[in-house]
Write a protein that holds these residues in place. Structure first.
Motif, short mmCIF file in Angstrom:
data_model
loop_
_atom_site.label_atom_id
_atom_site.label_comp_id
_atom_site.label_asym_id
_atom_site.label_seq_id
_atom_site.Cartn_x
_atom_site.Cartn_y
_atom_site.Cartn_z
N HIS A 237 2.91 1.86 -3.31
CA HIS A 237 2.11 2.42 -4.41
C HIS A 237 1.55 3.79 -4.05
CE1 HIS A 237 1.96 -0.66 -7.57
NE2 HIS A 237 2.15 -1.52 -6.59
N VAL B 280 -2.66 1.22 -13.67
CA VAL B 280 -1.29 1.73 -13.61
C VAL B 280 -0.93 2.41 -14.92
CG1 VAL B 280 1.14 1.08 -13.45
CG2 VAL B 280 -0.53 0.03 -11.91
N SER C 171 2.71 6.57 -6.58
CA SER C 171 1.71 7.24 -7.43
C SER C 171 1.55 8.71 -7.05
CB SER C 171 0.36 6.52 -7.34
OG SER C 171 -0.07 6.35 -6.00
N TYR D 223 0.84 -1.21 0.00
CA TYR D 223 0.00 0.00 0.00
C TYR D 223 0.87 1.25 0.00
CZ TYR D 223 -2.96 3.81 1.47
OH TYR D 223 -3.59 5.03 1.53
N GLN E 285 -5.11 -0.75 -5.86
CA GLN E 285 -4.10 -1.78 -6.13
C GLN E 285 -4.04 -2.81 -4.99
OE1 GLN E 285 -2.30 -1.62 -9.12
NE2 GLN E 285 -3.72 0.06 -9.49
N THR E 286 -4.07 -2.33 -3.77
CA THR E 286 -3.94 -3.20 -2.60
C THR E 286 -5.15 -4.11 -2.44
OG1 THR E 286 -2.65 -1.45 -1.51
CG2 THR E 286 -3.45 -3.25 -0.13
N TYR F 74 6.10 -1.96 -15.50
CA TYR F 74 4.66 -2.16 -15.38
C TYR F 74 3.90 -2.18 -16.70
CZ TYR F 74 5.27 -1.44 -10.38
OH TYR F 74 5.66 -1.55 -9.08
N HIS G 284 -5.51 5.60 -5.54
CA HIS G 284 -4.94 4.67 -6.51
C HIS G 284 -4.29 3.48 -5.81
CE1 HIS G 284 -1.64 3.27 -9.24
NE2 HIS G 284 -2.65 3.27 -10.10
N SER G 285 -3.57 3.73 -4.73
CA SER G 285 -2.91 2.66 -4.00
C SER G 285 -3.91 1.73 -3.33
CB SER G 285 -1.96 3.25 -2.96
OG SER G 285 -1.32 2.22 -2.24
N ASP H 34 5.18 -6.35 -4.14
CA ASP H 34 4.58 -5.61 -5.25
C ASP H 34 3.53 -6.50 -5.91
OD1 ASP H 34 4.08 -3.51 -6.91
OD2 ASP H 34 5.89 -3.72 -8.12
N THR I 29 13.52 2.67 -7.08
CA THR I 29 13.13 2.63 -5.67
C THR I 29 14.27 3.05 -4.74
OG1 THR I 29 13.73 0.28 -5.47
CG2 THR I 29 11.43 0.79 -6.03
#
Length: 311
Positions: free
Chosen positions: A104, A202, A108, A101, A158-159, A258, A154-155, A179, A276
């Motif tokens: 991202h 994404v 993002s 979480y 994804q989560t 991605y 957004h995160s 990820d 990262t």
């Protein structure tokens, strides 16, 4: 999150490398992490103490430095633990959820922030006389807040998409962090639809932000070419150069990982290290080496610290 998941912990396989490289890699990543945190912290302090830097551009830079500090903190400490001992590679199910979480969320948010920063540079160069009224304190705060809220939303998507699936068997994640793509490979259910949705979301965010940044800079270049003096053009290019460098270094590896078909574990891991671990360090390096105002602010901060210690 799925109540059908039987897995209580995951094992991060880490970066593919020879065991003899554990100590050198640990030393390198530790130094990079410390420099990243200290460098971004110095930028935050420098902007804080220098009233001349209390402008929209440096307000956004403050947000960027804060994000980079925590973006690196979300991934690097766990990577360092995995290099020290095999037990360091284990991560609990809920810790994995949290790491995905925040990874991202910050990533993002950074993506949206780069877009806002390019828009800010467009207004400053294309409308210099109206810039102050167009990018007021209220507008600046609203844009910054919107990047954080958008990143959080957004995160969350994804989560939730990743962890609502059941995980009941294999628990080795072929990565050094939690990820979505490598985790979905472990799900005990068909992940085709989820992978498509994640790919699209994404893709929309990353490609959309990058396209808006490109449009902003095409407009900026057009405005710069209309400046009559060579000194003015040079100054405008120098203002935008740091932002261009960090944008390319962030979006390039991200889009590569991605938004391409297939996955190559070794290649993905190395490329992921770049955006990262190394990209968060670029922010203080680029903005201090190429920005005279930040250099002056850092010297002023150094003088204040030395003056306070001499008392």
């Amino acid at each position: 999150m799925s109540s059908a998941s039987l897995v209580t912990a995951f094992i991060l396989t880490g970066l593919p490398h020879a065991p003899a490289l554990d100590a050198p890699l640990f030393g390198i990543f530790l130094v990079v992490y410390v420099l990243t945190v200290l460098g971004n912290l110095l930028i935050l302090l420098a902007i804080r103490v220098d009233s001349h830097l209390h402008t929209p551009m440096y307000s956004f830079l403050t947000n960027l430095s804060f994000i980079d500090m925590w973006f690196s903190t979300v991934t690097v400490p766990k990577m360092l633990m995995s290099l020290v001992s095999p037990s360091g590679r284990t991560i609990s199910f809920h810790s994995c959820v949290a790491q995905l979480y925040f990874f991202h969320f910050l990533g993002s948010t950074k993506c949206f922030l780069y877009t806002v920063m390019s828009y800010d540079r467009y207004l400053a160069i294309s409308y210099p006389l109206r810039y102050t009224s167009m990018m007021s304190g209220c507008s600046c705060a609203l844009l910054a807040t919107s990047t954080w809220l958008s990143g959080s939303l957004h995160s969350a998507v994804q989560t939730i998409l990743t962890f609502h699936l059941p995980y009941c068997g294999p628990n080795q994640i072929q990565h050094y962090l939690c990820d979505a793509p490598p985790i979905l490979k472990l799900a005990c259910a068909d992940t085709t639809a989820i992978e498509i949705v994640i790919f699209v979301t994404v893709g929309i965010v990353a490609s959309g932000c990058f396209l808006l940044i490109v449009v902003s800079y095409v407009s900026i270049i057009y405005s710069i070419l209309r400046i009559h003096t060579s000194e003015g053009r040079c100054r405008a290019f120098q203002t935008c150069a740091p932002h261009c460098i960090v944008v390319l270094c962030f979006f390039g590896p991200g889009l590569f990982i991605y938004l391409r078909p297939g996955s190559r574990k070794a290649v993905d891991g190395v490329v992921a290290v770049f955006y990262t671990v190394l990209t968060p360090l670029l922010n203080p390096v680029v903005y201090t080496l190429r920005n005279k105002e930040v250099k002056k602010a850092l010297l002023k901060l150094k003088y204040k610290v030395a003056h306070s210690q001499s008392k």
